[in-house]
Design a protein around this motif. Sequence first.
Motif, PDB file in Angstrom:
ATOM      1  N   ASN A 234      52.506  95.984 -55.456  1.00  0.00           N
ATOM      2  CA  ASN A 234      53.605  96.588 -56.210  1.00  0.00           C
ATOM      3  C   ASN A 234      54.564  95.530 -56.734  1.00  0.00           C
ATOM      4  O   ASN A 234      54.719  94.453 -56.143  1.00  0.00           O
ATOM      5  N   LYS A 235      55.231  95.846 -57.828  1.00  0.00           N
ATOM      6  CA  LYS A 235      56.281  94.973 -58.351  1.00  0.00           C
ATOM      7  C   LYS A 235      57.356  94.825 -57.287  1.00  0.00           C
ATOM      8  O   LYS A 235      57.726  95.798 -56.617  1.00  0.00           O
ATOM      9  N   ASN A 236      57.848  93.610 -57.115  1.00  0.00           N
ATOM     10  CA  ASN A 236      58.820  93.258 -56.075  1.00  0.00           C
ATOM     11  C   ASN A 236      58.207  93.306 -54.666  1.00  0.00           C
ATOM     12  O   ASN A 236      58.935  93.318 -53.675  1.00  0.00           O
ATOM     13  N   GLY A 237      56.878  93.348 -54.612  1.00  0.00           N
ATOM     14  CA  GLY A 237      56.212  93.210 -53.326  1.00  0.00           C
ATOM     15  C   GLY A 237      56.188  91.740 -52.899  1.00  0.00           C
ATOM     16  O   GLY A 237      56.664  90.849 -53.617  1.00  0.00           O
ATOM     17  N   PHE A 238      55.622  91.498 -51.710  1.00  0.00           N
ATOM     18  CA  PHE A 238      55.651  90.146 -51.155  1.00  0.00           C
ATOM     19  C   PHE A 238      54.254  89.713 -50.714  1.00  0.00           C
ATOM     20  O   PHE A 238      53.455  90.515 -50.225  1.00  0.00           O
ATOM     21  N   ILE A 239      54.013  88.414 -50.880  1.00  0.00           N
ATOM     22  CA  ILE A 239      52.820  87.785 -50.335  1.00  0.00           C
ATOM     23  C   ILE A 239      53.278  86.759 -49.303  1.00  0.00           C
ATOM     24  O   ILE A 239      54.149  85.929 -49.586  1.00  0.00           O
ATOM     25  N   TYR A 240      52.707  86.821 -48.106  1.00  0.00           N
ATOM     26  CA  TYR A 240      52.985  85.842 -47.054  1.00  0.00           C
ATOM     27  C   TYR A 240      51.686  85.089 -46.751  1.00  0.00           C
ATOM     28  O   TYR A 240      50.667  85.707 -46.426  1.00  0.00           O
ATOM     29  N   PHE A 241      51.747  83.770 -46.844  1.00  0.00           N
ATOM     30  CA  PHE A 241      50.586  82.931 -46.561  1.00  0.00           C
ATOM     31  C   PHE A 241      50.880  81.960 -45.417  1.00  0.00           C
ATOM     32  O   PHE A 241      51.990  81.419 -45.323  1.00  0.00           O
ATOM     33  N   GLU A 242      49.861  81.717 -44.604  1.00  0.00           N
ATOM     34  CA  GLU A 242      49.842  80.497 -43.800  1.00  0.00           C
ATOM     35  C   GLU A 242      49.025  79.490 -44.597  1.00  0.00           C
ATOM     36  O   GLU A 242      47.956  79.827 -45.120  1.00  0.00           O
ATOM     37  N   ILE A 243      49.535  78.253 -44.710  1.00  0.00           N
ATOM     38  CA  ILE A 243      48.914  77.281 -45.609  1.00  0.00           C
ATOM     39  C   ILE A 243      48.639  75.955 -44.902  1.00  0.00           C
ATOM     40  O   ILE A 243      49.173  75.684 -43.822  1.00  0.00           O
ATOM     41  N   ASN A 244      47.828  75.149 -45.555  1.00  0.00           N
ATOM     42  CA  ASN A 244      47.569  73.782 -45.116  1.00  0.00           C
ATOM     43  C   ASN A 244      48.591  72.874 -45.801  1.00  0.00           C
ATOM     44  O   ASN A 244      48.575  72.742 -47.031  1.00  0.00           O
ATOM     45  N   PRO A 245      49.478  72.232 -45.040  1.00  0.00           N
ATOM     46  CA  PRO A 245      50.525  71.393 -45.672  1.00  0.00           C
ATOM     47  C   PRO A 245      49.968  70.287 -46.559  1.00  0.00           C
ATOM     48  O   PRO A 245      50.658  69.819 -47.466  1.00  0.00           O
ATOM     49  N   ILE A 246      48.731  69.885 -46.317  1.00  0.00           N
ATOM     50  CA  ILE A 246      48.123  68.820 -47.119  1.00  0.00           C
ATOM     51  C   ILE A 246      48.030  69.220 -48.588  1.00  0.00           C
ATOM     52  O   ILE A 246      48.137  68.376 -49.487  1.00  0.00           O
TER      53      ILE A 246
END
Length: 280
Positions: A234-246
């Motif tokens: 949805n518009k104004n929804g959120f994505i949360y990621f765990e990421i590789n800092p590299i």
Amino acid sequence: MNLIELRNLYRKTLNDFSVRESDYYLKILLKEYFNLDFTFINLNPDYILKGSQLNKLLEGLDKLKTNYPIDYLINKKIFLDNDFYVNEDVLIPRPETEELTNWILEDNKETKEKKRVIDIATGSGCIAITLSLNNKYFETIAVDISKKALEICEINQKRIFSEVTFLEYDIREEKVFSEKFDIIVSNPPYLTLNEASRIGKNVKFEPEIALFAPLEDPILYYKEIVKFSKLNLNKNGFIYFEINPIYIKEIKQMLAKNNLNDVNFKDDFEGKKRFVKITF
């Protein structure tokens, strides 16, 4: 063999570990296998183990000396106060992923209306189940490409009494859900084989499909999830990621290319930029 003799054998055999670590592993196995708690062990050092008990503990020792994860030996990993079943079909949940999950819970603690949440590459289901347990307004779906991982999710669902819908799905395939989501969360495979030699020795026992991204495109799964979000968030929804800092530079460039500019990076407990929240 009594407990003191077994303790000494563990210390001698596990010479790559500290005395404290080898003692800890033995105590954990005694507790998980035979419900012999720390107090009993300390008060009864001359306790003679039964043959069947000794055999199981020696089998465990043989595996531990190869750096086999104790979490797989006891089929358990604590994740935000809940015991999750784990085996070699799923990644062992990490403290960093607890931080990611807590970030979502904290951001939504004032929520008073339904929010649809999807956890992509769910593994053991630890993120999805924990979110569902701790926020009654979350309607949570979790997906994974691995049938075996989804079987582990169902075990955890029954053990922890949550309400999550688990589905088999490959994020590389286009799919439109009947109802859009308000939150997408993912801890996708983000290591490359080039990093394999620099990570813990016990990681070799974890499923490669849950660990490694393609060497030629280390942020592939983030790209695919952004594509998915254009169809399903949805518009104004959120994505949360765990990421590789590299690969933070590459991730920033990819997000900018997709006109996703409301981006908040967050450090993990080691001070590494491990998480990102994107407002869609």
